[in-house]
Motif scaffolding. Structure first.
Motif, PDB file in Angstrom:
ATOM      1  N   LEU A  63       0.832  -1.179  -0.035  1.00  0.00           N
ATOM      2  CA  LEU A  63      -0.023   0.089   0.049  1.00  0.00           C
ATOM      3  C   LEU A  63       0.773   1.326   0.001  1.00  0.00           C
ATOM      4  CD1 LEU A  63      -2.810  -1.079   2.453  1.00  0.00           C
ATOM      5  CD2 LEU A  63      -3.007  -0.982  -0.057  1.00  0.00           C
ATOM      6  N   VAL A  64       2.003   1.133   0.728  1.00  0.00           N
ATOM      7  CA  VAL A  64       2.983   2.347   0.591  1.00  0.00           C
ATOM      8  C   VAL A  64       3.379   2.436  -0.690  1.00  0.00           C
ATOM      9  CG1 VAL A  64       5.221   3.060   1.086  1.00  0.00           C
ATOM     10  CG2 VAL A  64       3.584   2.457   2.812  1.00  0.00           C
ATOM     11  N   ALA A  65       3.896   1.491  -1.524  1.00  0.00           N
ATOM     12  CA  ALA A  65       4.164   1.624  -2.927  1.00  0.00           C
ATOM     13  C   ALA A  65       2.961   2.019  -3.716  1.00  0.00           C
ATOM     14  CB  ALA A  65       4.612   0.272  -3.332  1.00  0.00           C
ATOM     15  N   GLN A  66       1.793   1.670  -3.657  1.00  0.00           N
ATOM     16  CA  GLN A  66       0.721   2.169  -4.470  1.00  0.00           C
ATOM     17  C   GLN A  66       0.534   3.449  -4.029  1.00  0.00           C
ATOM     18  OE1 GLN A  66      -2.748  -0.226  -5.610  1.00  0.00           O
ATOM     19  NE2 GLN A  66      -2.349  -2.001  -4.137  1.00  0.00           N
ATOM     20  N   ALA A  67       0.360   3.901  -2.839  1.00  0.00           N
ATOM     21  CA  ALA A  67       0.299   5.504  -2.545  1.00  0.00           C
ATOM     22  C   ALA A  67       1.224   6.039  -3.129  1.00  0.00           C
ATOM     23  CB  ALA A  67       0.093   5.364  -0.921  1.00  0.00           C
ATOM     24  N   VAL A 117       9.730  -2.193  -5.634  1.00  0.00           N
ATOM     25  CA  VAL A 117       9.357  -2.735  -4.230  1.00  0.00           C
ATOM     26  C   VAL A 117      10.331  -4.072  -4.187  1.00  0.00           C
ATOM     27  CG1 VAL A 117       7.390  -4.337  -5.018  1.00  0.00           C
ATOM     28  CG2 VAL A 117       7.443  -3.585  -2.700  1.00  0.00           C
ATOM     29  N   THR A 118      10.753  -4.388  -2.950  1.00  0.00           N
ATOM     30  CA  THR A 118      11.457  -5.520  -2.690  1.00  0.00           C
ATOM     31  C   THR A 118      10.913  -6.644  -1.928  1.00  0.00           C
ATOM     32  OG1 THR A 118      13.018  -4.599  -1.246  1.00  0.00           O
ATOM     33  CG2 THR A 118      13.614  -4.333  -3.595  1.00  0.00           C
ATOM     34  N   ASP A 119      11.235  -7.963  -1.818  1.00  0.00           N
ATOM     35  CA  ASP A 119      10.811  -8.761  -0.748  1.00  0.00           C
ATOM     36  C   ASP A 119      11.358  -9.962  -1.016  1.00  0.00           C
ATOM     37  OD1 ASP A 119       8.028  -8.475   1.070  1.00  0.00           O
ATOM     38  OD2 ASP A 119       8.788 -10.690   0.590  1.00  0.00           O
ATOM     39  N   VAL A 120      11.392 -11.142  -0.142  1.00  0.00           N
ATOM     40  CA  VAL A 120      11.875 -12.251  -0.339  1.00  0.00           C
ATOM     41  C   VAL A 120      10.947 -13.210  -0.880  1.00  0.00           C
ATOM     42  CG1 VAL A 120      13.654 -11.877   1.145  1.00  0.00           C
ATOM     43  CG2 VAL A 120      11.895 -12.769   1.994  1.00  0.00           C
ATOM     44  N   ILE A 134       5.527 -14.471  -4.438  1.00  0.00           N
ATOM     45  CA  ILE A 134       3.891 -14.272  -4.456  1.00  0.00           C
ATOM     46  C   ILE A 134       3.675 -12.902  -4.009  1.00  0.00           C
ATOM     47  CG2 ILE A 134       2.083 -14.887  -3.247  1.00  0.00           C
ATOM     48  CD1 ILE A 134       3.130 -17.995  -2.885  1.00  0.00           C
ATOM     49  N   ARG A 135       4.232 -12.245  -2.867  1.00  0.00           N
ATOM     50  CA  ARG A 135       3.882 -10.927  -2.633  1.00  0.00           C
ATOM     51  C   ARG A 135       4.351  -9.984  -3.982  1.00  0.00           C
ATOM     52  NH1 ARG A 135       4.329 -10.173   3.926  1.00  0.00           N
ATOM     53  NH2 ARG A 135       2.419 -11.712   4.367  1.00  0.00           N
ATOM     54  N   LEU A 136       5.710 -10.219  -4.359  1.00  0.00           N
ATOM     55  CA  LEU A 136       6.217  -9.374  -5.403  1.00  0.00           C
ATOM     56  C   LEU A 136       5.288  -9.460  -6.608  1.00  0.00           C
ATOM     57  CD1 LEU A 136       9.951 -10.273  -5.005  1.00  0.00           C
ATOM     58  CD2 LEU A 136       8.771  -8.081  -4.669  1.00  0.00           C
ATOM     59  N   GLY A 137       4.507 -10.578  -7.007  1.00  0.00           N
ATOM     60  CA  GLY A 137       3.648 -10.923  -7.784  1.00  0.00           C
ATOM     61  C   GLY A 137       2.471 -10.038  -7.608  1.00  0.00           C
ATOM     62  N   ILE A 138       1.714  -9.938  -6.544  1.00  0.00           N
ATOM     63  CA  ILE A 138       0.908  -9.104  -6.196  1.00  0.00           C
ATOM     64  C   ILE A 138       1.109  -7.670  -6.413  1.00  0.00           C
ATOM     65  CG2 ILE A 138      -0.679  -8.596  -4.091  1.00  0.00           C
ATOM     66  CD1 ILE A 138      -0.317 -11.183  -3.466  1.00  0.00           C
ATOM     67  N   ALA A 139       2.313  -7.096  -5.988  1.00  0.00           N
ATOM     68  CA  ALA A 139       2.824  -5.793  -6.274  1.00  0.00           C
ATOM     69  C   ALA A 139       2.830  -5.360  -7.659  1.00  0.00           C
ATOM     70  CB  ALA A 139       4.151  -5.698  -5.622  1.00  0.00           C
ATOM     71  N   GLY A 172       0.299  -2.843 -10.124  1.00  0.00           N
ATOM     72  CA  GLY A 172       0.725  -1.584 -10.970  1.00  0.00           C
ATOM     73  C   GLY A 172       2.027  -1.098 -10.528  1.00  0.00           C
ATOM     74  N   ILE A 173       2.917  -1.616  -9.490  1.00  0.00           N
ATOM     75  CA  ILE A 173       4.269  -1.350  -9.298  1.00  0.00           C
ATOM     76  C   ILE A 173       5.060  -1.416 -10.264  1.00  0.00           C
ATOM     77  CG2 ILE A 173       5.951  -1.478  -7.282  1.00  0.00           C
ATOM     78  CD1 ILE A 173       3.218  -0.179  -6.550  1.00  0.00           C
ATOM     79  N   ASP A 174       6.003  -0.443 -10.569  1.00  0.00           N
ATOM     80  CA  ASP A 174       6.756  -0.568 -11.777  1.00  0.00           C
ATOM     81  C   ASP A 174       7.976  -1.745 -11.623  1.00  0.00           C
ATOM     82  OD1 ASP A 174       6.141   2.022 -12.988  1.00  0.00           O
ATOM     83  OD2 ASP A 174       6.740   2.793 -11.169  1.00  0.00           O
ATOM     84  N   PHE A 175       8.580  -1.910 -10.653  1.00  0.00           N
ATOM     85  CA  PHE A 175       9.563  -2.725 -10.593  1.00  0.00           C
ATOM     86  C   PHE A 175       9.420  -3.543  -9.069  1.00  0.00           C
ATOM     87  CE2 PHE A 175      11.521   1.092 -12.315  1.00  0.00           C
ATOM     88  CZ  PHE A 175      11.236   0.857 -13.618  1.00  0.00           C
ATOM     89  N   ALA A 176       9.475  -4.963  -9.325  1.00  0.00           N
ATOM     90  CA  ALA A 176       9.525  -5.779  -7.981  1.00  0.00           C
ATOM     91  C   ALA A 176      10.896  -6.937  -8.143  1.00  0.00           C
ATOM     92  CB  ALA A 176       8.310  -6.635  -8.126  1.00  0.00           C
ATOM     93  N   GLU A 177      11.602  -6.983  -6.963  1.00  0.00           N
ATOM     94  CA  GLU A 177      12.899  -7.886  -7.104  1.00  0.00           C
ATOM     95  C   GLU A 177      12.969  -8.550  -5.603  1.00  0.00           C
ATOM     96  OE1 GLU A 177      14.920  -8.104  -8.941  1.00  0.00           O
ATOM     97  OE2 GLU A 177      14.963  -6.174 -10.562  1.00  0.00           O
TER      98      GLU A 177
END
Length: 341
Positions: free
Chosen positions: A175-179, A190-193, A196-201, A205-210
């Motif tokens: 939500l921070v990324a979306q806001a 947006v980054t994570d480990v 699945i969560r990166l796919g949702i990001a 509509g988030i530009d990049f997910a790593e």
């Protein structure tokens, strides 16, 4: 009416209590939906430092007004609403200077005082925020976490055109990324480990997910933002690893904002923080203006909430909802409790 009570870590019962009546300045809300958040899960596991048992939970809610007190003028029966769960004194320095979210005696419904996990809830009208009729009760219950994100993004000031990195792709990080995107950020990483969560990001509509288990955070920042790196880094995970990443790879003179609740004492490189003249800022909950802005962003379809809704449970299956979250941590974003139709 039925009221949920967590009697001890991992133990929930339901008690039959009298229906509340609205006092002069109150309304009674028929609770429809309740969201479970990370802090609730800490209570379930007995790891929340500021919550005692027994406690009735529920602070992310939506519902319908079914009664108004005699002095309530701006709300009406039948109105769709959400509730701001902060209880503050109104007298301390932060309260008298417009920062009641930092009240010296702050309590939060569901943690230090009775939450809204009941069929009916009487609450001061000043804590009630109307929802547009076109918003669903599911979306209404997610305004609270979105207000957290809006407040966090606003802590950085004007981010228009800026490069924004968000560490942690859980519900708040998402939500921070979306806001940030909705408020005019140029590019958002947006980054994570968790893939699945990166796919949702990405779905939101988030530009990049790593995935930083597979790729160095600093390399990802350089690839997507170039040598100028990120203008603001939001730590929505809150541990030594993620804060360490933020400090190590922030552009000199830029800003880091800690959004997550840090678990325990930090062990991070303050020498680098100092040497690079980094602004380390923090954020705490929200205020009314953040709720209003959050609702407007959803109403204008600038925020996607449905991809975050993982599963629904009936009110009487509150305990099963927690067990489901424990068993499906990686793929679970937001679990909602259906109190009433």
């Amino acid at each position: 009416m039925l009221q949920q009570v967590m009697t001890a870590p991992g133990e929930i019962c339901f008690q039959d209590v009298p229906d509340p009546a609205a006092k002069e300045q109150e309304v009674v809300v028929k609770i429809k939906r309740i969201g479970i958040c990370g802090s609730d899960i800490h209570v379930y596991h007995g790891k929340h430092p500021f919550t005692k048992y027994p406690v009735t939970q529920g602070h992310e809610v939506s519902g319908e007004i079914v009664e108004t007190g005699s002095n309530v003028r701006n709300l009406k029966v039948g109105q769709k609403v959400t509730v701001q769960p902060q209880v503050f004194c109104g007298k301390c320095y932060p309260c008298t200077h417009g920062k009641y979210n930092l009240c010296e005696d702050l309590k939060v419904m569901g943690f230090q005082t009775t939450g809204m996990a009941s069929e009916l809830f009487a609450v001061d009208a000043s804590k009630v925020t109307p929802l547009p009729e076109e918003l669903s009760y599911d979306e209404g219950a997610m305004i609270e976490p979105l207000a957290v994100a809006v407040h966090a993004v606003n802590r950085a000031g004007d981010i228009s055109g800026g490069n924004i990195a968000v560490i942690g792709a859980g519900p708040i990080g998402n939500l921070v990324a979306q806001a940030a995107k909705a408020k005019g950020a140029g590019k958002v990483l947006v980054t994570d480990v968790s893939d699945i969560r990166l796919g949702i990001a990405k779905e939101c509509g988030i530009d990049f997910a790593e995935n930083t288990r597979k790729r160095n955070f600093g390399d990802a920042v350089l690839e997507h933002f170039g040598p100028d790196k990120a203008d603001v880094i939001y730590d929505c995970a809150g541990n030594d690893t993620t804060m360490g990443q933020a400090i190590q790879y922030a552009r000199k003179g830029s800003t880091i904002i800690l959004v997550a609740v840090y678990a325990g004492m930090a062990n991070v490189d303050l020498a680098v923080l100092n040497d690079h003249e980094l602004d380390l800022n923090t954020t705490m909950m929200y205020r009314n203006e953040d709720y209003i802005e959050a609702i407007k962003l959803v109403e204008d379809k600038k925020i996607r909430l449905r991809p975050l809704m993982s599963k629904h449970f009936p009110f009487l299956e509150y305990l099963q909802a927690y067990k489901y979250i424990d068993e499906n941590q990686e793929k679970t974003m937001k679990v909602l409790i259906d109190v009433q139709d």
